[in-house]
Motif scaffolding. Structure first.
Motif, short mmCIF file in Angstrom:
data_model
loop_
_atom_site.label_atom_id
_atom_site.label_comp_id
_atom_site.label_asym_id
_atom_site.label_seq_id
_atom_site.Cartn_x
_atom_site.Cartn_y
_atom_site.Cartn_z
N THR A 20 -2.69 1.09 -3.58
CA THR A 20 -3.49 0.21 -3.64
C THR A 20 -3.04 -0.93 -4.78
O THR A 20 -2.65 -0.21 -5.76
N ASN A 21 -3.45 -2.14 -4.87
CA ASN A 21 -3.39 -3.06 -5.79
C ASN A 21 -1.83 -3.26 -6.26
O ASN A 21 -1.73 -2.90 -7.66
N PRO A 22 -0.97 -3.47 -5.51
CA PRO A 22 0.62 -3.32 -6.15
C PRO A 22 0.54 -4.48 -7.03
O PRO A 22 0.31 -5.72 -6.77
N SER A 23 1.18 -4.23 -8.19
CA SER A 23 1.52 -5.26 -9.27
C SER A 23 2.49 -6.15 -8.72
O SER A 23 3.35 -5.86 -7.70
N PRO A 24 2.91 -7.30 -9.33
CA PRO A 24 4.24 -8.14 -8.67
C PRO A 24 5.34 -7.27 -8.84
O PRO A 24 6.05 -7.47 -7.81
N ALA A 25 5.58 -6.63 -9.69
CA ALA A 25 6.72 -5.78 -9.93
C ALA A 25 7.10 -4.83 -8.60
O ALA A 25 7.91 -4.75 -8.03
N SER B 109 6.32 -1.36 4.69
CA SER B 109 5.56 -0.86 5.68
C SER B 109 5.68 0.84 5.90
O SER B 109 4.66 1.30 5.88
N GLU B 110 6.59 1.52 5.30
CA GLU B 110 6.58 2.94 5.02
C GLU B 110 5.62 3.34 4.01
O GLU B 110 5.06 4.31 4.15
N LEU B 111 5.47 2.49 2.85
CA LEU B 111 4.55 2.94 1.94
C LEU B 111 3.24 2.37 2.13
O LEU B 111 2.32 3.02 1.65
N ASP B 112 3.23 1.46 2.84
CA ASP B 112 1.85 0.78 3.22
C ASP B 112 0.68 0.70 1.93
O ASP B 112 0.00 1.05 1.82
N CYS B 113 1.33 -0.32 1.04
CA CYS B 113 0.64 -0.43 -0.24
C CYS B 113 -0.30 -1.67 0.09
O CYS B 113 0.10 -2.72 0.22
N SER B 114 -1.55 -1.36 0.07
CA SER B 114 -2.61 -2.34 0.27
C SER B 114 -2.94 -3.21 -0.91
O SER B 114 -3.02 -2.80 -1.95
N SER B 115 -3.23 -4.64 -0.74
CA SER B 115 -3.40 -5.43 -1.67
C SER B 115 -4.87 -5.64 -2.15
O SER B 115 -5.48 -6.12 -2.75
N ARG B 116 -5.87 -4.96 -1.17
CA ARG B 116 -7.18 -5.02 -1.21
C ARG B 116 -7.63 -4.15 -2.57
O ARG B 116 -6.92 -3.54 -2.91
N GLU B 117 -9.04 -4.48 -3.05
CA GLU B 117 -9.35 -4.01 -4.07
C GLU B 117 -9.73 -2.61 -3.65
O GLU B 117 -10.36 -2.20 -2.47
N PRO B 118 -9.65 -1.38 -4.36
CA PRO B 118 -9.75 -0.08 -4.02
C PRO B 118 -11.36 -0.08 -3.67
O PRO B 118 -12.01 -0.38 -4.60
N ASN B 119 -11.60 1.01 -3.08
CA ASN B 119 -13.09 1.34 -2.85
C ASN B 119 -13.08 2.89 -2.82
O ASN B 119 -12.84 3.39 -1.81
N ILE B 120 -13.68 3.44 -4.09
CA ILE B 120 -13.69 4.63 -4.09
C ILE B 120 -14.31 5.53 -2.95
O ILE B 120 -13.83 6.53 -2.74
N GLY B 121 -15.43 4.90 -2.56
CA GLY B 121 -16.14 5.76 -1.42
C GLY B 121 -15.64 5.49 0.08
O GLY B 121 -15.98 6.51 0.98
N GLU B 122 -14.60 4.94 0.23
CA GLU B 122 -13.93 4.43 1.52
C GLU B 122 -12.87 5.72 1.69
O GLU B 122 -11.80 5.50 1.14
N ALA B 123 -12.59 6.41 2.89
CA ALA B 123 -11.63 7.25 3.16
C ALA B 123 -10.96 6.31 4.19
O ALA B 123 -11.49 5.66 5.00
N SER B 124 -9.43 6.41 4.05
CA SER B 124 -8.64 5.83 5.05
C SER B 124 -8.36 6.49 6.08
O SER B 124 -7.78 7.81 5.92
N LEU C 160 -3.86 5.67 -5.39
CA LEU C 160 -3.09 5.32 -6.66
C LEU C 160 -3.16 3.72 -6.78
O LEU C 160 -2.75 3.06 -5.89
N ASP C 161 -3.66 3.37 -7.90
CA ASP C 161 -3.68 1.97 -8.17
C ASP C 161 -2.55 1.40 -9.15
O ASP C 161 -2.35 2.33 -10.04
N LEU C 162 -1.63 0.67 -8.35
CA LEU C 162 -0.34 0.33 -8.85
C LEU C 162 -0.48 -1.10 -9.74
O LEU C 162 0.49 -1.56 -10.08
N GLY C 163 -1.75 -1.41 -9.88
CA GLY C 163 -1.88 -2.73 -10.66
C GLY C 163 -1.19 -3.01 -11.88
O GLY C 163 -0.93 -4.21 -12.34
N LEU C 164 -1.28 -1.83 -12.74
CA LEU C 164 -0.52 -1.85 -14.19
C LEU C 164 0.71 -1.29 -14.24
O LEU C 164 1.30 -1.18 -15.21
N VAL C 165 1.35 -1.34 -13.09
CA VAL C 165 2.90 -0.80 -13.02
C VAL C 165 3.82 -2.04 -13.44
O VAL C 165 3.75 -3.08 -12.74
#
Length: 105
Positions: free
Chosen positions: A73-78, A90-105, A40-45
């Motif tokens: 991924t990609n949390p907006s400032p809000a 830490s609970e939601l572990d929202c990464s600031s990195r650019e998402p990579n579709i082929g990479e599984a975490s 989930l890319d949250l950059g536009l929330v």
């Protein structure tokens, strides 16, 4: 959890608030599948409140329950501010990195 397949990124945009919670919940729960990692890319929330944070927690827990995965991924400032203020970063572990579709975490 076993390794899961990665689905294309699902961007969320606009407000994630009590006013949009019902529609957002339905859309998030439709994305969750067993053995599938949904990014989930949250950059536009642009706005998030406690109801929005609860939806993100619900989505992560529901995915875990059925052996899937939600990667935030990609949390907006809000979103970043709400995570920090709520103590849920830490609970939601929202990464600031650019998402990579082929990479599984």
């Amino acid at each position: 959890m076993s390794e899961v397949d990665m689905q294309p990124i699902a961007p969320l945009e606009g407000p994630l608030t009590i006013y949009t919670a019902a529609d957002s919940k339905a859309a998030l729960l439709q994305l969750i599948q067993p053995e599938l990692a949904v990014e989930l890319d949250l950059g536009l929330v642009d706005e998030i409140d406690c109801a929005g944070l609860q939806l993100l927690i619900l989505a992560k827990r529901e995915a875990r329950r059925i052996n899937g995965q939600i990667v935030l991924t990609n949390p907006s400032p809000a979103v970043a501010a709400a995570l920090e203020l709520s103590g849920l970063a830490s609970e939601l572990d929202c990464s600031s990195r650019e998402p990579n579709i082929g990479e599984a975490s």
